[in-house]
Design an enzyme around this catalytic site. Structure first.
Site, PDB file in Angstrom:
ATOM      1  N   HIS A  39      -4.142 -52.651 -13.501  1.00  0.00           N
ATOM      2  CA  HIS A  39      -4.018 -53.881 -12.724  1.00  0.00           C
ATOM      3  C   HIS A  39      -3.110 -54.908 -13.400  1.00  0.00           C
ATOM      4  O   HIS A  39      -2.632 -55.824 -12.755  1.00  0.00           O
ATOM      5  CB  HIS A  39      -5.396 -54.465 -12.350  1.00  0.00           C
ATOM      6  N   ASP A  77      -9.886 -48.920 -23.972  1.00  0.00           N
ATOM      7  CA  ASP A  77     -10.088 -49.784 -22.812  1.00  0.00           C
ATOM      8  C   ASP A  77      -8.876 -50.680 -22.552  1.00  0.00           C
ATOM      9  O   ASP A  77      -8.583 -50.999 -21.408  1.00  0.00           O
ATOM     10  CB  ASP A  77     -11.339 -50.663 -23.052  1.00  0.00           C
ATOM     11  N   HIS A 105      -3.179 -51.355 -20.786  1.00  0.00           N
ATOM     12  CA  HIS A 105      -2.548 -52.660 -20.534  1.00  0.00           C
ATOM     13  C   HIS A 105      -1.518 -53.052 -21.613  1.00  0.00           C
ATOM     14  O   HIS A 105      -0.404 -53.446 -21.298  1.00  0.00           O
ATOM     15  CB  HIS A 105      -3.598 -53.774 -20.466  1.00  0.00           C
TER      16      HIS A 105
END
Ligand code: NAP
Length: 488
Positions: free
Chosen positions: A180, A237, A242
């Site tokens: 995202h 994570d 990201h």
């Protein structure tokens, strides 16, 4: 309501959300779909079918959405009639993807001529079964797309297994792997900053750039997610996806176009150029941390080991800082410092590009710090600041750093779509540029996995840091050793 670029596809859309009763669907996906509907970005004929094991009727599910999703829609964006119209698009099916032999109930409610989007918002362990049963029930055709939520595996082998399983039924161009971060306006703006301006590109390299910092700091703790988080940790994570995606956008060569493969080819080259770490590199260039008791603002908070469901013997990291190198001509000897953590002093994602100081100073009263620094604030602020040296008013020639400050929120006061809304619209329109390709994902794991393995070989325990601080002191030392400091 605004309809800037209304959806124009003539085909109906069937959006099927596996995990439709889960936290992600309730907090992010359904509000994002409502916003897409509000702004006219869904096709005229759209149906959204949520799937889960709860024995809900359609009305029960509507009630669930009223209670669990509506609070995540800001007052400014709430429109009674658009909301009623949105609820009218929803349906619910009780499906147990493990125990139901097939998805014929789903096939019955799906329009044969529709573009089908299957959003897999469940644990990745269910992805293989879901895809196998979708195909066996005749639901996958050339117009189908599948959206995969992170985490896509926990290492190279499990990522490859998921990709193989999904790839048996969907072609690569039908697969949308969500990160995202790639849906954030500010992250997409990095491409424009770099490739839509000519002033940066000639300087965007060694030796003009001396270092790059990428920080994604959260103030939240692990909350109720310890069951998932303790077997994951910050490296899997946050860094594997990201932070490495941000690094790719900063480090990649100019793509020949914005086409999905042109962009993803360049990102892949960066991931493949990341210098593999030896054991000595891991010991020297990485720092793991774990938050202890402390305070976030005025609120006292407990340490990670005291959080519900965290095993006493846990050695999971909630913080990572590391020094990486991109072994290319452009980036030779330029350290990339990455840092992410929970329960840090402030919620902030930022990229800092430090430029080398002039090779020789003619100013006797020169400031000892960094002359030029480009700071790109991604969240919560959206700003670009460029630090330059200026003459301090007064007699003599004393220099002082000042900032050229671009506040993007003031420059573009219009509404920003949330990352999920933007990415869902991309899925509906078949735009793949801001999704990860299989080889990117696997290259990221190939770099990250040996570091995680190295930590266990070295018996590395996470360094303690108090909640509400910048992380363990070893993270500051990592940069200080090279003559740098984190920009806080
Ligand atoms: P969650 O709240 O635990 O929801 C899990 C969903 O999967 C529920 O809708 C559950 O349905 C469904 N499910 C589980 N087993 C099933 C089965 N056998 N058949 C059919 N449905 C089944 O988890 P979540 O937080 O939404 O996260 C879902 C995935 O997205 C996870 O992999 C997570 O890591 C990832 N993710 C979550 C977030 C987030 O903000 N939550 C962000 C990024 C990624 P029932 O409850 O009806 O059984």
């Amino acid at each position: 309501m605004s309809t800037h670029s209304p959806h124009t596809s003539a085909l109906p859309l069937d959006m099927m959300i596996f995990g439709g009763t889960g936290d992600l669907a309730a907090r992010k996906l359904l509000p994002a779909l409502y916003m897409a509907h509000l702004h006219g970005n869904l096709p005229q004929k759209t149906s959204i079918v949520a799937l889960g094991r709860q024995a809900y009727s359609r009305n029960d599910y509507i009630e669930f959405v009223e209670n669990m999703s509506r609070p995540f829609i800001g007052k400014m964006n709430f429109d009674e009639s658009a909301w009623a119209g949105f609820l009218g698009l929803l349906d619910y099916l009780c499906v147990d993807v493990i125990n139901d032999p097939d998805f014929t109930s789903l096939a019955r409610v799906s329009d044969a001529g529709a573009e089908r989007v299957f959003y897999l918002a469940t644990a990745p362990t269910l992805f293989t079964t879901i895809c196998d049963k979708l195909a066996a029930s005749g639901l996958v055709d050339a117009n189908s797309r599948v959206v995969l939520e992170k985490p896509l595996g926990r290492d190279s082998a499990s990522a490859a297994a998921i990709n193989d399983a999904v790839g048996r039924h969907f072609k690569e161009e039908q697969i949308y792997r969500i990160d995202h971060y790639l849906g954030k306006e500010t992250v997409q703006n990095l491409m424009v900053l770099r490739f839509g301006n000519s002033i940066f590109e000639p300087l965007w390299r060694a030796p003009t750039i001396s270092s790059v910092q990428i920080t994604v700091a959260e103030t939240v703790g692990v909350g109720s997610r310890a069951g998932f988080y303790d077997s994951t940790g910050a490296m899997r994570d946050m860094v594997q996806n990201h932070l490495l995606q941000l690094l790719c956008i900063i480090a990649m060569e100019p793509p020949v176009s914005l086409s999905p493969d042109a962009v993803r080819d360049e990102k892949l080259k960066v991931l493949r150029s990341l210098r593999k770490m030896s054991m000595a590199d891991i010991a020297r260039d990485t720092v793991r941390g774990r938050y202890g008791r402390g305070a976030i603002g005025a609120e006292e908070v407990i340490g990670y080991l005291d959080e519900a469901d965290v095993p006493e013997a846990s050695s999971t990291e909630t913080f990572v800082a590391l020094r990486a190198h991109v072994d290319t001509w452009r980036w030779a000897n330029v350290p990339f410092y990455l840092r992410t953590g929970k329960r840090m002093h402030k919620h902030s994602s930022r990229i800092v590009i430090e430029f080398t100081n002039p090779p020789f100073s003619i100013f006797p009263d020169s400031h000892g710090g960094i002359a030029n620094r480009l700071v790109i604030e991604l969240q919560p602020e959206e700003a670009i600041r460029f630090q330059i040296m200026s003459k301090q008013p007064g007699s003599g020639m004393q220099m002082h750093p000042v900032e050229l400050n671009l506040d993007l929120q003031s420059a573009f006061p219009q509404r920003r779509a949330e990352a999920y809304e933007r990415l869902l619209i991309d899925v509906v329109r078949g735009r793949l540029t801001h999704f990860m390709r299989r080889d990117e994902l696997e290259a990221a794991w190939d770099w990250v996995e040996p570091i995680i393995d190295g930590w266990s070989v070295l018996g590395e325990r996470p360094h303690a840091y108090a909640a509400g601080t910048c992380g363990p002191s070893a993270a500051a030392a990592l940069l200080a050793r090279d003559g740098f400091a984190w920009t806080e």
